[in-house]
Structures are given as C-alpha cells and as structure tokens.
Design a protein around this motif. Structure first.
Motif, PDB file in Angstrom:
ATOM      1  N   ARG A   1     -14.647  -0.403  11.604  1.00 46.23           N
ATOM      2  CA  ARG A   1     -13.596  -1.156  10.909  1.00 46.23           C
ATOM      3  C   ARG A   1     -14.024  -2.612  10.720  1.00 46.23           C
ATOM      4  O   ARG A   1     -13.809  -3.196   9.665  1.00 46.23           O
ATOM      5  CB  ARG A   1     -12.326  -1.103  11.727  1.00 46.23           C
TER       6      ARG A   1
ATOM      7  N   GLN B   1     -11.190   3.957   2.903  1.00 43.93           N
ATOM      8  CA  GLN B   1     -11.981   2.726   3.045  1.00 43.93           C
ATOM      9  C   GLN B   1     -13.440   2.982   2.702  1.00 43.93           C
ATOM     10  O   GLN B   1     -14.108   2.131   2.110  1.00 43.93           O
ATOM     11  CB  GLN B   1     -11.833   2.174   4.467  1.00 43.93           C
TER      12      GLN B   1
ATOM     13  N   ILE C   1      -6.178  -4.377   7.937  1.00 39.15           N
ATOM     14  CA  ILE C   1      -7.609  -4.357   7.611  1.00 39.15           C
ATOM     15  C   ILE C   1      -7.821  -4.910   6.201  1.00 39.15           C
ATOM     16  O   ILE C   1      -8.769  -5.666   5.958  1.00 39.15           O
ATOM     17  CB  ILE C   1      -8.176  -2.924   7.760  1.00 39.15           C
TER      18      ILE C   1
ATOM     19  N   ASP D   1       1.066   2.939   8.455  1.00 37.37           N
ATOM     20  CA  ASP D   1       1.051   4.350   8.857  1.00 37.37           C
ATOM     21  C   ASP D   1       2.343   4.663   9.625  1.00 37.37           C
ATOM     22  O   ASP D   1       3.408   4.381   9.110  1.00 37.37           O
ATOM     23  CB  ASP D   1      -0.202   4.668   9.674  1.00 37.37           C
TER      24      ASP D   1
ATOM     25  N   ASP E   1      -5.218   8.351  10.258  1.00 38.32           N
ATOM     26  CA  ASP E   1      -6.311   7.378  10.184  1.00 38.32           C
ATOM     27  C   ASP E   1      -7.571   8.003   9.580  1.00 38.32           C
ATOM     28  O   ASP E   1      -8.360   7.291   8.954  1.00 38.32           O
ATOM     29  CB  ASP E   1      -6.612   6.813  11.575  1.00 38.32           C
TER      30      ASP E   1
ATOM     31  N   ALA F   1       3.180   3.409  12.619  1.00 37.99           N
ATOM     32  CA  ALA F   1       3.284   2.453  13.744  1.00 37.99           C
ATOM     33  C   ALA F   1       4.743   2.121  14.074  1.00 37.99           C
ATOM     34  O   ALA F   1       5.118   2.070  15.251  1.00 37.99           O
ATOM     35  CB  ALA F   1       2.527   1.185  13.419  1.00 37.99           C
TER      36      ALA F   1
ATOM     37  N   TRP G   1      -1.024  10.044  14.288  1.00 39.28           N
ATOM     38  CA  TRP G   1      -1.511   8.705  13.906  1.00 39.28           C
ATOM     39  C   TRP G   1      -3.031   8.755  13.656  1.00 39.28           C
ATOM     40  O   TRP G   1      -3.526   8.258  12.648  1.00 39.28           O
ATOM     41  CB  TRP G   1      -1.185   7.727  15.031  1.00 39.28           C
TER      42      TRP G   1
ATOM     43  N   TYR H   1      -8.400   0.422  19.082  1.00 45.00           N
ATOM     44  CA  TYR H   1      -8.670   1.291  17.920  1.00 45.00           C
ATOM     45  C   TYR H   1      -7.389   1.465  17.088  1.00 45.00           C
ATOM     46  O   TYR H   1      -7.422   1.356  15.855  1.00 45.00           O
ATOM     47  CB  TYR H   1      -9.211   2.647  18.399  1.00 45.00           C
ATOM     48  N   LEU H   2      -6.255   1.690  17.786  1.00 44.21           N
ATOM     49  CA  LEU H   2      -4.984   1.858  17.054  1.00 44.21           C
ATOM     50  C   LEU H   2      -4.667   0.614  16.218  1.00 44.21           C
ATOM     51  O   LEU H   2      -4.209   0.713  15.088  1.00 44.21           O
ATOM     52  CB  LEU H   2      -3.828   2.130  18.020  1.00 44.21           C
TER      53      LEU H   2
ATOM     54  N   LEU I   1     -15.660   3.525  16.300  1.00 44.88           N
ATOM     55  CA  LEU I   1     -14.603   3.459  15.280  1.00 44.88           C
ATOM     56  C   LEU I   1     -14.118   2.018  15.071  1.00 44.88           C
ATOM     57  O   LEU I   1     -13.897   1.582  13.937  1.00 44.88           O
ATOM     58  CB  LEU I   1     -13.424   4.356  15.670  1.00 44.88           C
TER      59      LEU I   1
ATOM     60  N   THR J   1      -7.309   7.280   6.140  1.00 42.25           N
ATOM     61  CA  THR J   1      -7.521   5.843   5.869  1.00 42.25           C
ATOM     62  C   THR J   1      -9.015   5.519   5.882  1.00 42.25           C
ATOM     63  O   THR J   1      -9.499   4.783   5.025  1.00 42.25           O
ATOM     64  CB  THR J   1      -6.783   4.981   6.920  1.00 42.25           C
TER      65      THR J   1
ATOM     66  N   ILE K   1       0.878  -1.191   0.000  1.00 49.57           N
ATOM     67  CA  ILE K   1       0.000   0.000   0.000  1.00 49.57           C
ATOM     68  C   ILE K   1       0.906   1.229   0.000  1.00 49.57           C
ATOM     69  O   ILE K   1       1.746   1.372   0.888  1.00 49.57           O
ATOM     70  CB  ILE K   1      -0.928   0.004   1.240  1.00 49.57           C
TER      71      ILE K   1
ATOM     72  N   ASN L   1       4.343  10.317   5.684  1.00 46.23           N
ATOM     73  CA  ASN L   1       5.075   9.898   6.893  1.00 46.23           C
ATOM     74  C   ASN L   1       6.331  10.752   7.092  1.00 46.23           C
ATOM     75  O   ASN L   1       6.673  11.093   8.221  1.00 46.23           O
ATOM     76  CB  ASN L   1       5.502   8.428   6.775  1.00 46.23           C
TER      77      ASN L   1
ATOM     78  N   THR M   1      -6.421   0.636  13.007  1.00 45.83           N
ATOM     79  CA  THR M   1      -6.104   1.699  12.040  1.00 45.83           C
ATOM     80  C   THR M   1      -5.104   1.217  10.984  1.00 45.83           C
ATOM     81  O   THR M   1      -4.915   1.900   9.984  1.00 45.83           O
ATOM     82  CB  THR M   1      -5.473   2.935  12.728  1.00 45.83           C
ATOM     83  N   LEU M   2      -4.447   0.084  11.228  1.00 44.42           N
ATOM     84  CA  LEU M   2      -3.395  -0.352  10.303  1.00 44.42           C
ATOM     85  C   LEU M   2      -4.000  -0.761   8.960  1.00 44.42           C
ATOM     86  O   LEU M   2      -4.706  -1.773   8.873  1.00 44.42           O
ATOM     87  CB  LEU M   2      -2.610  -1.526  10.904  1.00 44.42           C
ATOM     88  N   PRO M   3      -3.761   0.005   7.905  1.00 45.43           N
ATOM     89  CA  PRO M   3      -4.442  -0.255   6.634  1.00 45.43           C
ATOM     90  C   PRO M   3      -4.182  -1.657   6.068  1.00 45.43           C
ATOM     91  O   PRO M   3      -5.091  -2.292   5.546  1.00 45.43           O
ATOM     92  CB  PRO M   3      -3.877   0.813   5.689  1.00 45.43           C
ATOM     93  N   PHE M   4      -2.946  -2.125   6.212  1.00 42.63           N
ATOM     94  CA  PHE M   4      -2.598  -3.422   5.618  1.00 42.63           C
ATOM     95  C   PHE M   4      -3.301  -4.565   6.352  1.00 42.63           C
ATOM     96  O   PHE M   4      -3.748  -5.534   5.736  1.00 42.63           O
ATOM     97  CB  PHE M   4      -1.081  -3.603   5.690  1.00 42.63           C
TER      98      PHE M   4
END
Lengths: 367, 468
Positions: B115, A249, B232, B375, A242, B377, A238, B223-224, B111, A245, A183, A194, B227-230
């Motif tokens: 997801r 989505q 999800i 992101d 989001d 992380a 962060w 929640y954090l 949130l 993101t 991605i 980033n 948030t990780l796009p990969f």
C-alpha cells in the motif's frame, strides 16, 4: 439406500450442467464501419479495426431479428491494445427511429493485449424487449487497435449469473476528478456490496446466536462467545473486500504506468491537463513564452470551462490572470463556441496566432 | 544531483523535528527509533514551514539561504544539547530477530508495504492534477516560490498566493521549501510529501497499537488502516486533508499515551501536533479544541493531582497550540484577511436551521455505510461499539477515544448546522474529506476495542473451561 443416493447425485449434476449450459444464442457476424474506424478487416474469423476517435462505431449489416425477451445476455470476446477502456453497445428495435443512449449498455474492458470475455446483463435495461433489428457497437472509448473474436446474445443461466456477479464485483472504478470527494465502491445488481455484507452478517449473527443459545442455554455464555465469532466474520468480509480494492489499485497503477511512464515532466503535465482538449497545455506553454513575465492576462474560453482558467493561473504564473483590464487576452476556442461579444475587439490587436482559433490579443491602449 | 537535492529537501525537516523530539523526549526507551523518525517528519515539517512563515511575515527574503541561516540560529542550542546527551544507541533495542517473525506477520507486512509503495508510485508517476491541489495549494506554493516571500503586496495580483487567503499555509510552504532546494518549480517531486505522511501515519498507528497489543494484531490493525480506499487515494493526491488527518491522529494518540503513562513529554508532542493541525487547515483548530476538551475531562474526572497542577497541565498543553495559532491569527488581522463567509458561524440561525439535522445525519449514514470510501469500517465501528456495550468492559482510554470521535462529529455537525458550509453537504463534496480527518482515530478505536473484546472473550472461555 445406495441407489437413491446415486440417482440424487446424478440428478444434481444433470441439473447443474443444464443450468450452466446456454440454450439459445444469436451471433453477430457482419459489421460495417460507421464512424471513427479505420482498417476494418476480417482475418481468421477475427474482426480487426483501428479506432481514431473517442467513440469508434460499428453497425450490423441487415436485420438481425434478435428475440430480446429470451436473449438477455451479451457476450463479447475481444482484445485491445489499451487497458481498462469503456465499451458501449446501442440497440434498435422494430419501430425505433434510431439509436440513443437510453437504448444502450456499457461494459468495461480488461488488461490490454489479452482476449477477455465480457458478459453484460441486458435485462437491466428496461427497454431491452421485443425484437432487436440493429446493433451499433463501440468496443473502446479512445484511439487504439481492437480485435473482436465474437459477439453473441444468449439466454441467461447460472453460469451467466456467476459470471456477471464476478465481473460486476471487480468492475474497475477508474480514478476520476470526483474521486477526491467520492468513491462508489463495488456494486452488484446496482446495489452496494456493503448491503450484501450487512445482510449476510445479520443472517450469520442470527445463526451464531441461535447455535450458542441452543448449545449453552445461557445468555451469558452466548454473550461471551458470539461477539468474537461475529467480529471474526466481519473482519473476514473486510479482508475480502480489500482483495477487490487491491485489484483496483493494481489496475490504476497499470493504467497510470501506461499513460505516464517514460514521459518528461512537460508531457506528464500536458497529459494531466488536457482531457478531451489535448492541446490546451501546449497552448498555455506557447502563451507563457509570448506574454512577458509579470504582466496580466484574461483567458477567453467557452462558458463553463472554469477548470481551464484555474489551470492557466497555475501554469502561467508569474503572469497574472485578471478578469478586467488585462494587458493580454488569451483566446482558446478550437471548437468555435465562444460568442463574438466575449472577445474584446476595441483597443486590442492580434499579438500572436497559434491557429485553429487559438491566439493572443494585446491591449493597445495603456490604462 | 536532483536526487541529492530531493533527499536533502525531505531529510532536513526530519532532522529539525528529530532535534525537537530528542529535546522533548530524552528518555531512550519511550519511543522506538522508527516512531521518533515518523514523529520528527510531522513536527519538522510544521516547524520548518512556520519558520518560513515568520521569515515571510517579517518580509525577509524567503529563499534557501535565509531559511537555512534562521534554522541554524534557532536550532543551534537543541543541536548542541542533543550532541552533548548523545549516547551510543543500545542496538539490542533496535535489532529485530527476523526468525521470530511468523509467516502471517510477513504477509501483513508485505500488504502494508504494498500500500505504501502504491501510494508513492501513484503520487510520483504524475504531477498534481486534482482541482484544489493545483488551483489552491499548488498555486500558492508556486507564487511564494517565485516571489521569494508571502506576496503581501495588494497592488500586484495574487495577494498571499492568489487563492483562499484565509487557509493556513503549512503544506504550500512545504512545497515552496522543496522548490527552493531544487532551485526550480517541479509539481511532480513535491508529491512525495503526501505518501511520506502515510508512511509516518502507518508507523505512529502501529506503535500506538503495539502499546496495547502484540505484534501480530498490531500489524493486522495497521493493515486494516491501509485498506481504506479513500485514505490511500488521498495519501497520493496533493490535498491537505490527509496531512491534517495525520496531525490530528498523532495529537490524539499521544494524548492517549499521556493519559496512560502520565509522561509529560507525550503531552508536549500531542500539543505540538494539535498546533500543527491548526496550521494545516482551518478546521485544525477545532481538532485542537477536541484534544483540549478530552484532556480537561480526563483531568477533571480522573486525575488525582491538586487543582493547581491540573491547571498547569492544561496550560502546558494549550501553550504550544497558542504559540502557533496566535501569530497566524495576528498576521491575518494585520493583513485584513477575513474568514471566508462559508466558515462563519451564524448563531442567530440556531432554530431556523433545525431542518438541517436529518439531512446531515442522512448524508453521513449514506456516505459511511453504502459506498466504497471506507468499505465496512463504519459498520465494524458500530458493531464493536455494540459488543463493548454488551460486554460492559472497556478500557478507560478507549472511552476517551470514543469521546474524541463524538466531539469530532459534534464539531463538524455544528459547523454545517450553523454556517453556509452546509452547501458542501448538499453538493456532496465535503463529508468524506471531513471524515478522513478523524478516520485513523476511528480505526484505532475499532482495533483497540477488538483487543479488549478478544481478551474478554478469551477470559470468559477460560472461565468456562474451568467449569466442571
């Protein structure tokens, strides 16, 4: 003391207003269809058209004479009945023999059936200089209806910078086959967001540490307080990332809904199989009906179409794909790209024909 | 009718898992009801598919009737025992006072739910479409379903499912199970498997955070994680990397729970999850080894029991892993299924491949910091690591989590360093999926260390405020 302050405030607003205003601009008003465009018409100064291809093309009439050195912003106001498509604008300068991909810009459209203004930073393309005489415009990359309210070239300004920054940050990264491994994430000026976050964090860390150092003059106090502040800042970034993101989505959900909702399983399988070869799934389905269960087949497709072979194995089981001595040969070559020697002729006869170079051969000699 | 069939297909493994979990952890207070159900899904899926594998390996017909009969025989005793021990649950432990939930907790809950909903929607709106998902895992599931067995006849085509025959078959067999219950092949409805793993992961992650922090921060941590796009994206695709991620995280986190409490039921749950890691993907055995090493380090340095007792603990941990791994290995041996050439380690190339190290480190650096998969992380991970180093206070179990992460790195590093799998680094296909396997653990480290740092920070503030 009062008057200088008023003057300063006035000057600040004057500069802000001036910097936000566009100085010079060039409109493109007359368009002619080039390819893949139907029903082109002008109604109430809105250009309406219907695209019938994956790249409908319009060209400008006559010489435009756009000063590319000054006008580095392209603004397109349009709407389409398809969401999140990719548009492309080609340009030709004095002396250029024709259009090419190097002299073009891409932009992404938004949600369907709503007017959106798209800002494109033309200065990013190093070929954007001199005098541009002609434009070729593809508003979307697929079939659908489009309404274009205006296309204009502008001088860059603060408003433009904010606009492109915003648009670039929220550029929709549509899921693609590579997404399973990769991605890209949001980018601004071609650099990962980033990186901006890291630099901001470093700058803020320096500020926070300096502030607490000056305040307490004790390294232990700085270590006790600064990390929590830095972490809070990091978590804030962060959460902000989001937000983007979630938006991406949401757009993926809308696109998927528009493509797949209300369709039967078979239609969904077809839609997730074909890409540009729309009928491949239905071809496989016809083959599945003709070729007896438990028999073997080999698939002849243009070279490099490995994905098609994998799909055929997946959909056609309980028939078996076998590269040599298969009982049936499935030929799928709608664009006539397969070499003649790749299609077995000896000991084979035509078993079924679906037209347009799509057929099944059956081995006549049983081994 | 299809709704009922589908509900049965997904609930049945949870019931199997629940029976086992109830047997392992009979004490009501140890695990909350949602956590038990989440664990039950993972364990139940693994047990069910392993039973199917054994049915297929003994060349019995792998149809619905046989599977149900075998399950009934095997689970009769646990069922009777669980019914015998069943008590009316104390509802006060289950009931949640909704008024006590603050608005920001509602927001975080919304949130997280969004997801999970997105993952289910994204999975169920379209059939399997990612390449390996249909060309490998999906094809094998279909072949097993149509053949009512493991397709072990080499004279016919598609031996053992027709694709990478050395890959474990936990997820393909789960798909086959669903086809069996539905009575037809449907590559849309099987996709709920993957978001359900996300739901289970979210619950296990929340519960593990809840053991060390309050509800608001546990919710924020969860929640954090979402948030990780990969993460999800994979939770809605039909690859096996995400289920592996769930299994490894659960195995490690219940190992940590054992280290904290000394409760052997956590150890058994952890070892089952470690075993199912190896039953999901080949690298799962590597993760089981990581778990085992961490346990051994703990027992060697910190456990005060006698050596015999420590060895017993290790044996207790390794036994379920081997019970799952050995039949699979023997099966591969009997049927001459070789390990793919890319996964064979070439120790003779130890010095020859030294130039791979900067490439591997560089690729990790680029992919982890400058793209959208995770992101920020990884940046936060190193920031947290740096801060915890400065504060010089870290919870003991966090050091074990850190050791686990380090071992994961070393294990993957060794594989790429010594095998032909290196080509997957060069073509850029693998590293993010590898990181996905231990990313929830990285998130746990980040969040649990933040709890630590904030406690430390606040303590210091309190100390400061008491100064004259």
């Amino acid at each position: 003391m009062k008057y200088p302050a008023i003057i300063l405030i006035f000057l600040f607003f004057a500069i802000a207003i001036c910097s936000f205003a566009y100085c010079e601009e060039a409109y493109v008003q007359e368009w002619a269809p080039y390819s893949g465009v139907e029903n082109l018409s002008l109604k109430d100064n809105v250009l309406e058209l219907h695209s019938t291809s994956s790249m409908p093309l319009l060209t400008t009439k006559g010489d435009l004479l756009i000063n590319a050195s000054r006008l580095k912003v392209l603004e397109i106001k349009m709407k389409s009945d398809k969401s999140y498509m990719t548009g492309r604008m080609f340009f030709r300068r004095i002396g250029d023999p024709g259009f090419n991909y190097f002299n073009s810009f891409e932009f992404q459209t938004g949600l369907n059936n709503m007017y959106h203004s798209y800002l494109v930073d033309l200065g990013r393309n190093q070929n954007w200089f001199g005098t541009v005489t002609q434009i070729m415009f593809s508003p979307i990359n697929g079939e659908g209806s489009v309404e274009i309210e205006n296309v204009r070239f502008l001088e860059p300004s603060l408003l433009f910078s904010v606009g492109t920054f915003w648009q670039e940050f929220f550029t929709f990264e549509r899921p693609a086959p590579r997404t399973i491994n990769f991605i890209y994430g949001p980018r601004i000026n071609g650099i990962s967001v980033n990186v901006y976050v890291y630099w901001l964090m470093i700058a803020m860390a320096a500020l926070i540490i300096s502030f607490y150092w000056l305040k307490h003059n004790d390294i232990k106090d700085v270590i006790a307080v600064a990390p929590t502040k830095l972490l809070l800042l990091c978590l804030t970034f962060w959460v902000l990332l989001d937000a983007r993101t979630i938006f991406d989505q949401l757009r993926t959900g809308i696109t998927d809904y528009q493509i797949f909702a209300g369709k039967s399983l078979e239609e969904k399988q077809a839609l997730s199989t074909n890409a540009s070869y729309y009928d491949f799934y239905y071809y496989l389905k016809s083959c599945g009906e003709k070729v007896p269960s438990g028999s073997s087949y080999s698939l002849v497709v243009p070279s490099g179409f490995f994905y098609f072979i994998d799909k055929s194995r997946y959909f056609l089981y309980p028939t078996y794909e076998r590269t040599i001595e298969a009982q049936y040969v499935l030929v799928y070559d709608p664009q006539n790209m397969v070499k003649a020697q790749d299609i077995p002729a000896k000991d084979h006869k035509k078993y079924a024909d679906f037209g347009n170079n799509r057929y099944i051969l059956k081995r006549t000699v049983i081994l | 009718m299809i709704i009922f069939k589908l509900a049965f297909a997904y609930i049945f493994p949870v019931l199997l898992g629940y029976l086992l979990v109830a047997l392992i952890s009979s004490d009501e207070g140890k695990l909350s009801a949602p956590e038990k159900i989440a664990i039950s899904y993972g364990i139940g899926v693994g047990i069910l598919t392993f039973i199917m594998f054994l049915i297929g390996a003994f060349r019995l017909p792998m149809d619905l009737t046989t599977i149900l009969v075998v399950c009934a025989i095997l689970f009769a005793y646990p069922l009777i025992k669980v019914i015998k021990n069943m008590r009316v649950p104390n509802m006060s432990t289950v009931r949640i006072d909704l008024k006590s939930i603050k608005w920001y907790e509602w927001l975080l809950l919304a949130l997280i739910s969004l997801r999970i909903f997105y993952s289910y929607f994204s999975a169920l709106i379209k059939p399997v479409e990612d390449v390996d998902a249909f060309a490998d895992w999906g094809l094998r599931a279909k072949v097993f379903f149509f053949d009512h067995g493991l397709s072990l006849d080499r004279t016919r085509g598609y031996f053992f499912g027709g694709s990478h025959s050395d890959y474990p078959i936990n997820i393909p067999l789960l798909q086959t199970w669903i086809f069996n219950v539905l009575g037809s092949w449907n590559d849309l409805l099987i996709k709920a498997i993957f978001p359900t793993f996300l739901l289970a992961l979210v619950i296990v992650f929340y519960c593990s955070m809840r053991r060390i922090s309050g509800r608001p921060f546990s919710l924020f941590s969860t929640y954090l994680l979402t948030t990780l796009p990969f993460l999800i994206y994979h939770s809605a695709s039909a690859y096996t990397d995400f289920p592996l991620s769930f299994y490894f995280f659960s195995s490690f986190i219940y190992l940590v729970a054992f280290l904290l409490s000394g409760d052997l039921s956590f150890l058994t749950i952890s070892s089952l999850f470690a075993g199912f890691s190896s039953w999901t993907k080949n690298e799962g055995i590597m993760f089981a080894l990581v778990d085992a090493i961490v346990l051994v380090v703990y027992l060697y340095y910190l456990n005060k029991h006698e050596i015999k007792s420590r060895l017993e603990t290790v044996a207790r941990y390794i036994a379920p892993i081997l019970a799952l791994f050995i039949p699979w290995s023997v099966f591969k041996l009997i049927h001459s299924i070789p390990t793919s050439s890319e996964q064979t380690l070439h120790f003779s190339q130890l010095f020859k491949n030294i130039n791979r190290i900067p490439v591997l480190l560089g690729d990790f650096y680029k992919k982890s910091f400058f793209y959208g998969h995770w992101d920020i992380a990884w940046f936060t991970f190193f920031l947290v690591l740096l801060i915890s180093f400065f504060i010089k206070r870290s919870r003991r179990e966090n050091l074990f989590v850190l050791l686990g992460i380090l071992l994961c790195f070393l294990a993957y590093g060794a594989v790429y360093f010594l095998s032909d799998a290196y080509v997957w680094i060069i073509n850029g296909t693998n590293i993010n999926r590898n990181i996905l396997a231990f990313m929830p653990l990285v998130m746990y480290y980040i969040c649990s260390t933040i709890v630590e740092i904030f406690n430390d920070g606040f303590d210091s503030k309190r100390k400061n405020s008491s100064k004259p």
